[in-house]
Design a protein around this motif. Structure first.
Motif, PDB file in Angstrom:
ATOM      1  N   THR A   9      50.423   3.634  19.251  1.00 26.15           N
ATOM      2  CA  THR A   9      50.217   3.893  17.831  1.00 26.15           C
ATOM      3  C   THR A   9      48.743   4.165  17.586  1.00 26.15           C
ATOM      4  O   THR A   9      47.867   3.552  18.186  1.00 26.15           O
ATOM      5  N   VAL A  10      48.506   5.085  16.708  1.00 24.69           N
ATOM      6  CA  VAL A  10      47.141   5.438  16.343  1.00 24.69           C
ATOM      7  C   VAL A  10      46.853   4.815  14.991  1.00 24.69           C
ATOM      8  O   VAL A  10      47.554   5.092  14.028  1.00 24.69           O
ATOM      9  N   PRO A  11      45.870   3.932  14.940  1.00 27.88           N
ATOM     10  CA  PRO A  11      45.574   3.320  13.643  1.00 27.88           C
ATOM     11  C   PRO A  11      45.059   4.370  12.665  1.00 27.88           C
ATOM     12  O   PRO A  11      44.236   5.204  13.000  1.00 27.88           O
ATOM     13  N   VAL A  12      45.591   4.341  11.492  1.00 32.25           N
ATOM     14  CA  VAL A  12      45.178   5.287  10.458  1.00 32.25           C
ATOM     15  C   VAL A  12      44.292   4.533   9.488  1.00 32.25           C
ATOM     16  O   VAL A  12      44.650   3.456   9.018  1.00 32.25           O
ATOM     17  N   SER A  13      43.142   5.109   9.220  1.00 32.55           N
ATOM     18  CA  SER A  13      42.242   4.424   8.295  1.00 32.55           C
ATOM     19  C   SER A  13      42.803   4.511   6.888  1.00 32.55           C
ATOM     20  O   SER A  13      43.590   5.393   6.553  1.00 32.55           O
ATOM     21  N   ARG A  14      42.406   3.600   6.067  1.00 32.48           N
ATOM     22  CA  ARG A  14      42.917   3.571   4.703  1.00 32.48           C
ATOM     23  C   ARG A  14      42.499   4.810   3.917  1.00 32.48           C
ATOM     24  O   ARG A  14      43.193   5.250   3.025  1.00 32.48           O
ATOM     25  N   LEU A  15      41.352   5.375   4.272  1.00 33.57           N
ATOM     26  CA  LEU A  15      40.864   6.528   3.522  1.00 33.57           C
ATOM     27  C   LEU A  15      41.273   7.849   4.162  1.00 33.57           C
ATOM     28  O   LEU A  15      40.904   8.906   3.672  1.00 33.57           O
ATOM     29  N   GLY A  16      41.963   7.815   5.223  1.00 36.96           N
ATOM     30  CA  GLY A  16      42.366   9.043   5.883  1.00 36.96           C
ATOM     31  C   GLY A  16      41.216   9.601   6.714  1.00 36.96           C
ATOM     32  O   GLY A  16      40.374   8.865   7.214  1.00 36.96           O
ATOM     33  N   SER A  17      41.158  10.907   6.843  1.00 39.96           N
ATOM     34  CA  SER A  17      40.140  11.518   7.696  1.00 39.96           C
ATOM     35  C   SER A  17      38.872  11.878   6.923  1.00 39.96           C
ATOM     36  O   SER A  17      37.927  12.363   7.505  1.00 39.96           O
ATOM     37  N   ARG A  18      38.860  11.656   5.640  1.00 40.03           N
ATOM     38  CA  ARG A  18      37.662  11.971   4.856  1.00 40.03           C
ATOM     39  C   ARG A  18      36.612  10.887   5.021  1.00 40.03           C
ATOM     40  O   ARG A  18      36.932   9.706   5.030  1.00 40.03           O
ATOM     41  N   PRO A  19      35.330  11.292   5.147  1.00 45.27           N
ATOM     42  CA  PRO A  19      34.284  10.268   5.244  1.00 45.27           C
ATOM     43  C   PRO A  19      34.104   9.564   3.902  1.00 45.27           C
ATOM     44  O   PRO A  19      34.342  10.139   2.844  1.00 45.27           O
ATOM     45  N   SER A  20      33.688   8.341   3.975  1.00 46.88           N
ATOM     46  CA  SER A  20      33.501   7.575   2.745  1.00 46.88           C
ATOM     47  C   SER A  20      32.264   8.074   2.004  1.00 46.88           C
ATOM     48  O   SER A  20      31.353   8.638   2.615  1.00 46.88           O
ATOM     49  N   PRO A  21      32.201   7.881   0.712  1.00 47.30           N
ATOM     50  CA  PRO A  21      31.013   8.288  -0.055  1.00 47.30           C
ATOM     51  C   PRO A  21      29.749   7.614   0.469  1.00 47.30           C
ATOM     52  O   PRO A  21      28.678   8.215   0.458  1.00 47.30           O
ATOM     53  N   PHE A  22      29.874   6.377   0.947  1.00 51.10           N
ATOM     54  CA  PHE A  22      28.713   5.690   1.512  1.00 51.10           C
ATOM     55  C   PHE A  22      28.175   6.440   2.730  1.00 51.10           C
ATOM     56  O   PHE A  22      26.961   6.586   2.886  1.00 51.10           O
ATOM     57  N   MET A  23      29.069   6.905   3.594  1.00 47.00           N
ATOM     58  CA  MET A  23      28.634   7.625   4.800  1.00 47.00           C
ATOM     59  C   MET A  23      27.984   8.948   4.439  1.00 47.00           C
ATOM     60  O   MET A  23      27.002   9.350   5.058  1.00 47.00           O
ATOM     61  N   ILE A  24      28.511   9.635   3.442  1.00 46.58           N
ATOM     62  CA  ILE A  24      27.920  10.897   3.000  1.00 46.58           C
ATOM     63  C   ILE A  24      26.531  10.647   2.445  1.00 46.58           C
ATOM     64  O   ILE A  24      25.567  11.349   2.782  1.00 46.58           O
ATOM     65  N   LEU A  25      26.394   9.630   1.608  1.00 44.04           N
ATOM     66  CA  LEU A  25      25.107   9.286   1.016  1.00 44.04           C
ATOM     67  C   LEU A  25      24.112   8.879   2.097  1.00 44.04           C
ATOM     68  O   LEU A  25      22.938   9.250   2.042  1.00 44.04           O
ATOM     69  N   ARG A  26      24.589   8.153   3.085  1.00 44.96           N
ATOM     70  CA  ARG A  26      23.718   7.737   4.188  1.00 44.96           C
ATOM     71  C   ARG A  26      23.180   8.946   4.945  1.00 44.96           C
ATOM     72  O   ARG A  26      21.994   9.011   5.281  1.00 44.96           O
ATOM     73  N   ARG A  27      24.044   9.923   5.223  1.00 39.54           N
ATOM     74  CA  ARG A  27      23.604  11.138   5.916  1.00 39.54           C
ATOM     75  C   ARG A  27      22.567  11.893   5.106  1.00 39.54           C
ATOM     76  O   ARG A  27      21.584  12.377   5.648  1.00 39.54           O
ATOM     77  N   VAL A  28      22.800  11.980   3.800  1.00 37.99           N
ATOM     78  CA  VAL A  28      21.862  12.686   2.928  1.00 37.99           C
ATOM     79  C   VAL A  28      20.508  11.986   2.949  1.00 37.99           C
ATOM     80  O   VAL A  28      19.468  12.631   3.063  1.00 37.99           O
ATOM     81  N   HIS A  29      20.511  10.670   2.862  1.00 38.18           N
ATOM     82  CA  HIS A  29      19.257   9.919   2.884  1.00 38.18           C
ATOM     83  C   HIS A  29      18.540  10.062   4.220  1.00 38.18           C
ATOM     84  O   HIS A  29      17.312  10.208   4.254  1.00 38.18           O
ATOM     85  N   LEU A  30      19.272  10.037   5.316  1.00 37.00           N
ATOM     86  CA  LEU A  30      18.646  10.188   6.622  1.00 37.00           C
ATOM     87  C   LEU A  30      18.025  11.569   6.776  1.00 37.00           C
ATOM     88  O   LEU A  30      16.930  11.706   7.328  1.00 37.00           O
ATOM     89  N   ARG A  31      18.718  12.592   6.279  1.00 34.25           N
ATOM     90  CA  ARG A  31      18.149  13.942   6.344  1.00 34.25           C
ATOM     91  C   ARG A  31      16.878  14.049   5.505  1.00 34.25           C
ATOM     92  O   ARG A  31      15.911  14.683   5.912  1.00 34.25           O
ATOM     93  N   LEU A  32      16.896  13.423   4.330  1.00 34.93           N
ATOM     94  CA  LEU A  32      15.730  13.453   3.455  1.00 34.93           C
ATOM     95  C   LEU A  32      14.552  12.731   4.099  1.00 34.93           C
ATOM     96  O   LEU A  32      13.419  13.234   4.090  1.00 34.93           O
ATOM     97  N   LEU A  33      14.797  11.570   4.679  1.00 39.31           N
ATOM     98  CA  LEU A  33      13.727  10.845   5.369  1.00 39.31           C
ATOM     99  C   LEU A  33      13.178  11.656   6.546  1.00 39.31           C
ATOM    100  O   LEU A  33      11.961  11.679   6.782  1.00 39.31           O
ATOM    101  N   ALA A  34      14.052  12.319   7.278  1.00 36.40           N
ATOM    102  CA  ALA A  34      13.611  13.144   8.407  1.00 36.40           C
ATOM    103  C   ALA A  34      12.756  14.314   7.921  1.00 36.40           C
ATOM    104  O   ALA A  34      11.746  14.652   8.549  1.00 36.40           O
TER     105      ALA A  34
END
Length: 75
Positions: A9-34
């Motif tokens: 069985t493949v565990p399915v995350s509660r949010l499906g395959s979409r990244p969470s808003p926190f992860m998107i925000l984290r990527r944006v912040h990391l790009r800005l810091l870079a």
């Protein structure tokens, strides 16, 4: 009697395959810091360029001082 194998069985995350808003925000912040850090390093390098090389680039020492006086977040 034959034994049946159960498919893994493949565990399915509660949010499906979409990244969470926190992860998107984290990527944006990391790009800005870079980007800010890269800009800081570029200005340090610009401050060390000799005058004759600045002339080749079409820059004056005043242009360099003005650019290097900017804060890292200013474009």
């Amino acid at each position: 009697m034959t034994a049946r194998t159960v498919p893994p069985t493949v565990p399915v995350s509660r949010l499906g395959s979409r990244p969470s808003p926190f992860m998107i925000l984290r990527r944006v912040h990391l790009r800005l810091l870079a980007r800010w850090y890269d800009r800081h390093l570029q200005r340090l390098d610009l401050a060390e360029i000799d005058e004759h090389l600045l002339r080749d680039l079409g820059l004056t020492p005043q242009d360099v001082r003005r650019e290097c006086a900017k804060s890292f977040w200013q474009a």
